[in-house]
Write an enzyme that holds these catalytic residues in place. Structure first.
Site, PDB file in Angstrom:
ATOM      1  N   CYS A  48      -6.054   1.917   5.918  1.00  0.00           N
ATOM      2  CA  CYS A  48      -6.713   0.687   6.353  1.00  0.00           C
ATOM      3  C   CYS A  48      -6.111   0.249   7.696  1.00  0.00           C
ATOM      4  O   CYS A  48      -5.153   0.849   8.180  1.00  0.00           O
ATOM      5  CB  CYS A  48      -6.506  -0.397   5.291  1.00  0.00           C
ATOM      6  N   HIS A  88       0.844  -1.191   0.000  1.00  0.00           N
ATOM      7  CA  HIS A  88       0.000   0.000   0.000  1.00  0.00           C
ATOM      8  C   HIS A  88       0.881   1.243   0.000  1.00  0.00           C
ATOM      9  O   HIS A  88       2.028   1.210   0.476  1.00  0.00           O
ATOM     10  CB  HIS A  88      -0.901   0.016   1.231  1.00  0.00           C
ATOM     11  N   CYS A 127      -2.256  -0.396   7.520  1.00  0.00           N
ATOM     12  CA  CYS A 127      -1.470   0.833   7.391  1.00  0.00           C
ATOM     13  C   CYS A 127      -1.535   1.683   8.652  1.00  0.00           C
ATOM     14  O   CYS A 127      -0.521   2.248   9.078  1.00  0.00           O
ATOM     15  CB  CYS A 127      -1.944   1.626   6.178  1.00  0.00           C
ATOM     16  N   GLU A 170       0.943   3.879   1.819  1.00  0.00           N
ATOM     17  CA  GLU A 170       1.419   4.306   3.133  1.00  0.00           C
ATOM     18  C   GLU A 170       2.625   3.494   3.590  1.00  0.00           C
ATOM     19  O   GLU A 170       3.615   4.039   4.076  1.00  0.00           O
ATOM     20  CB  GLU A 170       0.321   4.170   4.195  1.00  0.00           C
TER      21      GLU A 170
END
Length: 169
Positions: A89, A59, A92, A61
């Protein structure tokens, strides 16, 4: 001083995160982008790379935090701000706590998987060893618009009014 002028530095950095999200879109990834800033300098960048890397943890992040840690030579991001186009999420958000990030600024809410404001408040949970200051809604419409365009392109028969499924990073 007006609120708009107070948010201007956040808006400027978020626009750079949006550029990362646009690059993700061009690469066929869910368009989420992130930058980590310390003392007015970008120390890490990331954009979703789940499909490209075949890695469900890739992801924006996580990639930006990893890059920032490498740049700074530390596992902790004290004094750093992460700008990300979509609410993090649970995975993260947990990474932000473990990295001891000082501040998070995000754009669009994630109604399906948002873990810092929408569904959970991981970054501000007093049971954890660190708390992250959170600012939401910065350039939210631009971020949400990019997500809508991405999913509209991939699901042409879908209801155009339907909110994008942002949990499919």
């Amino acid at each position: 001083m007006a609120l708009a002028s107070l948010l201007e530095p956040d808006r400027r950095w978020m626009r750079l995160a949006l550029k990362e999200a646009e690059r993700a879109f061009e690469e066929g990834e869910v368009p989420v982008g992130a930058v980590v800033v310390k003392d007015g300098v970008i120390v890490g960048r990331g954009r979703n790379a789940v499909e490209r890397l075949g890695d469900p943890t890739a992801h924006a992040e996580v990639l930006a935090v990893s890059a920032a840690c490498a740049t700074l030579g530390t596992k902790f991001l004290d004094g750093c701000t992460l700008y990300v186009t979509l609410e993090p999420c649970p995975m993260c958000a947990g990474a932000l706590v473990w990295a001891r990030l000082s501040r998070l600024v995000f754009g669009a809410l994630d109604e399906k998987a948002g873990a810092v404001e929408t569904l959970y408040r991981i970054g501000q949970d007093g049971r954890l060893n660190h708390r992250v200051e959170v600012v939401s809604g910065v350039e939210a419409e631009a971020a949400a618009g990019l997500l809508r365009a991405f999913f509209r392109e991939r699901r042409p028969d879908a209801d155009p009014e339907r909110a994008p499924r942002t949990d499919e990073r």
